[in-house]
Structure formats: C-alpha cells, structure tokens
Design a protein around this motif. Structure first.
Motif, PDB file in Angstrom:
ATOM      1  N   LYS A  17       0.818  -1.212   0.000  1.00  0.00           N
ATOM      2  CA  LYS A  17       0.000   0.000   0.000  1.00  0.00           C
ATOM      3  C   LYS A  17       0.856   1.270   0.000  1.00  0.00           C
ATOM      4  CE  LYS A  17      -3.557  -2.348   2.762  1.00  0.00           C
ATOM      5  NZ  LYS A  17      -4.291  -2.354   4.054  1.00  0.00           N
ATOM      6  N   MET A 168      -2.382   5.283 -12.034  1.00  0.00           N
ATOM      7  CA  MET A 168      -3.457   5.628 -11.111  1.00  0.00           C
ATOM      8  C   MET A 168      -4.459   6.602 -11.728  1.00  0.00           C
ATOM      9  SD  MET A 168      -2.949   3.683  -8.623  1.00  0.00           S
ATOM     10  CE  MET A 168      -4.233   4.290  -7.527  1.00  0.00           C
ATOM     11  N   TRP A 174      -6.677  -1.058 -14.125  1.00  0.00           N
ATOM     12  CA  TRP A 174      -5.884  -1.412 -12.951  1.00  0.00           C
ATOM     13  C   TRP A 174      -6.793  -1.928 -11.843  1.00  0.00           C
ATOM     14  CZ3 TRP A 174      -0.898  -2.212 -12.384  1.00  0.00           C
ATOM     15  CH2 TRP A 174      -0.398  -2.387 -11.095  1.00  0.00           C
ATOM     16  N   GLU A 175      -6.417  -3.045 -11.246  1.00  0.00           N
ATOM     17  CA  GLU A 175      -7.236  -3.668 -10.200  1.00  0.00           C
ATOM     18  C   GLU A 175      -6.596  -3.477  -8.830  1.00  0.00           C
ATOM     19  OE1 GLU A 175      -7.987  -7.729 -11.133  1.00  0.00           O
ATOM     20  OE2 GLU A 175      -8.446  -7.333 -13.243  1.00  0.00           O
ATOM     21  N   LEU A 176      -7.399  -3.238  -7.836  1.00  0.00           N
ATOM     22  CA  LEU A 176      -6.891  -3.043  -6.472  1.00  0.00           C
ATOM     23  C   LEU A 176      -6.144  -4.273  -5.975  1.00  0.00           C
ATOM     24  CD1 LEU A 176      -9.893  -1.199  -4.746  1.00  0.00           C
ATOM     25  CD2 LEU A 176      -7.718  -0.220  -5.518  1.00  0.00           C
ATOM     26  N   GLN A 180      -0.842  -1.150  -4.839  1.00  0.00           N
ATOM     27  CA  GLN A 180      -0.510   0.131  -5.443  1.00  0.00           C
ATOM     28  C   GLN A 180       0.583  -0.092  -6.496  1.00  0.00           C
ATOM     29  OE1 GLN A 180      -1.977   3.065  -4.912  1.00  0.00           O
ATOM     30  NE2 GLN A 180      -3.384   2.179  -3.415  1.00  0.00           N
TER      31      GLN A 180
END
Length: 360
Positions: A17, A168, A174-176, A180
C-alpha cells in the motif's frame, strides 16, 4: 536474524500500500510544469544550486540527493565496485537471462511493466537503458562526489513515480488486487532481483561469490535502494536474510499471468534477433528456464531448461565474454563494448531520460 521478524505477510501487505511520497510529490510538480523535464534531462549532474523556478516539492526531491552525497563512505561501497570490475560481463548476463525474466514471473508486479508500451514495443531500448543504469551505478568511484550516478538514480526514481501517476490516473483496467503500482514490496523485490538473484545466477554457473563479496553487493544495493526511495529497514544484509526475503515474496506473488508471459515472449524474441553467439541464441529459452527453475518457468510458460551442468553454461558465457573483450575484460572494456553495440543497434548511445510530457 533480527530482521527476519519483519518478513511476514502482515508487514508486506502494508508495504503493497506504500509508495514513495517524496518522488510522487515531485512528479506532480513535473506534470504541472512539463518544461522542467526538458531542463532536468539537459543536466549532467544535479546542480548544487537548484533553479529558482523549481517548485518546493521538486527542490526537496533533488536536495535529498545533494544531502546523500555527504553520507558517502568509500569503505562501504568500493568493494562492490571492485567485484563488478572483475565480473561485470557475467553480472549483466545474469540480469538479462535470470533477474529480468524472474521479475516477470511475479504476476502483480508484471502488471505495471506490461502497461508500459516501451517495454513491449521498444524492448531493446529498455534493456539497453537498464544495462546503462547498472553500468553507471557500478562505475569505479561512482557516488564519491556529486556526480552523474546520483542524477541517474534520481531520474529512474522519477520514472517509477511517473508510472505510478499515469497508472493511477489513466489506467482504467488497474485492479486493487494488484496493490498500489510500483509499491514498496515490488521495489524491494526488484532490488533483490538485481542483487541476490544475479548472485544466485553466478553460483548456478559455477562462479559463486564469496560470503564477503555477497554481502558487499547487498550493502551496495541498500545504498542504491536509499537513493531509489526504498524503505531499506527491510533490506537484507546477509545471505540468510536475502534468501528468506526472496522466499517470502515468491510465496506471495510468483504465479502465472498473461502479463508475465507477454513480457518474457518479447524478451526471447529480442534475444533471438540480436544475440550473435550461436549457442546462446539457439538455446535462449532453455537457458532462461535453467536459471529460473521449474516453478518460475511454468509460470512464464517456458519449455524445460537445457540438460547440462551449470558449469558448462558458465564456460559458454565466459567464452562469449572473451570473444567480446579479449584480454581486456574490465569495466572500461565492458562500457565501451555496450556503447558500441547500442550505437550499431539504435544509432546512438542510450541514456536515462525522463519522458517528455505534452501540455494538456
């Protein structure tokens, strides 16, 4: 052994993260002021007096490097440069045949790489820039003063931050679950590939470094990690710690992905077009598989490795090195050879440059 207590899923879940606040704030300034990128790309070194028009965030970023030069300790870094002076050709070979494809086998980290058109469409230039980066940071005497090595590290760090920014803000797919983009765990893993995995490759080909050499290279990459915005309190200082860190990251992220397979396919295609040595060219896929091992090879859909002892591969790589450098196999010869190859392939010697941004 104390550092091993940090090598847990709970700690590394948090690292996924976290990114690099100093660089991310600097990149936001660059996005707002794209002309400053052209100015930075024109530098040979970071100027001691930064331009007055630089925003505060950008000044803070480069001041970090001006301050780090005061922490340089030759006794901590010179031995790794000496090691590269002796084995630089094999070091670069293991980057290309082991460390880089090893990174592709880690599915979530590969998601960032595959979203860069340059690494798929201009893979030769990207590999050449990586080699230029490694050559610059291992240059004898690098970092002993405020020289180009600091600027190269700063540029690569900003390139990572630019990747984060554009993923971002513009990557709708983009997948969580990936974490990050270019997070602290992935940066630690890449640093580990460029050090521990390279050294493991040397051992597999019968050129194992001594314990002292191993730890000097780890120490060197801790210094590089600090310059690249990595939280180095998690960085290994011993072979045992490096092994355990790699083991943890493998368990967490080594898995098959379309992204990783596209990346390694592009890498092999480039090797088959450009490697002149007939043995290395014909057996490129098998050699990659040999170094990667079964699990990573299966994740990348590579055919099983060639059935020869590692020492034989070592002889092949050493023979290729002698053909390229003759009896002058030191840093200067290696750099000159790389620059000659780049001039022939791309019409220029490759440099690390920030991508120019267009005003919107």
């Amino acid at each position: 052994m104390e550092k091993l207590q940090f090598y847990t899923n709970s700690v590394f879940d948090q690292l996924r993260k976290r990114q690099d606040t100093l660089a991310d704030q600097a990149v936001f300034s660059l996005v707002q002021n794209p002309s400053l990128i052209t100015e930075i790309n024109a530098w040979n070194v970071i100027p001691e007096e930064l331009p007055k028009e630089f925003p505060a965030e950008l000044k803070a970023f480069f001041t970090f490097y001006l301050d780090k030069a005061q922490e340089y300790a030759e006794s901590d870094l010179r031995s790794a440069q000496d090691f590269f002076e002796e084995k630089g050709d094999l070091y670069l070979a293991m980057l290309g045949f082991y460390a880089l494809p090893y990174c592709y086998a880690f599915a979530d980290g590969a998601q960032v790489l595959v979203r860069s058109n340059r690494i798929l469409d201009q893979i030769g230039e990207r590999l050449g820039e990586t080699a230029s980066f490694v050559l610059e940071i291992f240059r004898p005497g690098a970092f002993s003063e405020q020289d180009q090595a600091y600027l190269v590290c700063a540029k690569v760090r900003l390139i990572h931050a630019l990747s984060r920014y554009f993923i971002m803000n513009y990557a709708k797919d983009w997948e969580l679950a990936f974490g990050q983009p270019v997070n602290q765990e992935d940066m630690l893993g890449t640093n580990l590939a460029f050090s521990h995995i390279v050294l493991r490759g040397l051992a597999k080909m019968g050129a194992a470094p001594s314990e002292k050499e191993y730890e000097s290279v780890l120490s060197y990459w801790k210094w590089i990690g600090e310059l690249m915005g990595i939280e180095t309190q998690f960085w290994p200082t011993t072979t045992k710690e490096a092994f355990e860190l790699d083991k943890l990251i493998r368990k967490r992220h080594l898995k098959s992905s379309e992204a990783g397979q596209r990346l390694v396919k592009g890498l092999l295609h480039f090797y088959q077009k450009t490697i002149l040595d007939p043995v290395l060219n014909a057996q490129a896929e098998g050699i990659l598989s040999f170094f990667l091992g079964q699990e990573a090879s299966e994740a990348l859909n590579l055919k099983p490795g060639i059935k020869v002892p590692g020492e034989i591969l070592g002889l092949v790589f050493n023979f290729a090195g002698r053909k390229n450098f003759g009896g002058k196999k030191g840093y200067k010869a290696l750099r000159k050879n790389l620059q000659t190859q780049q001039q022939a392939q791309f019409g220029k010697v490759l440099e690390i440059k920030l991508p120019e941004l267009k005003r919107t």
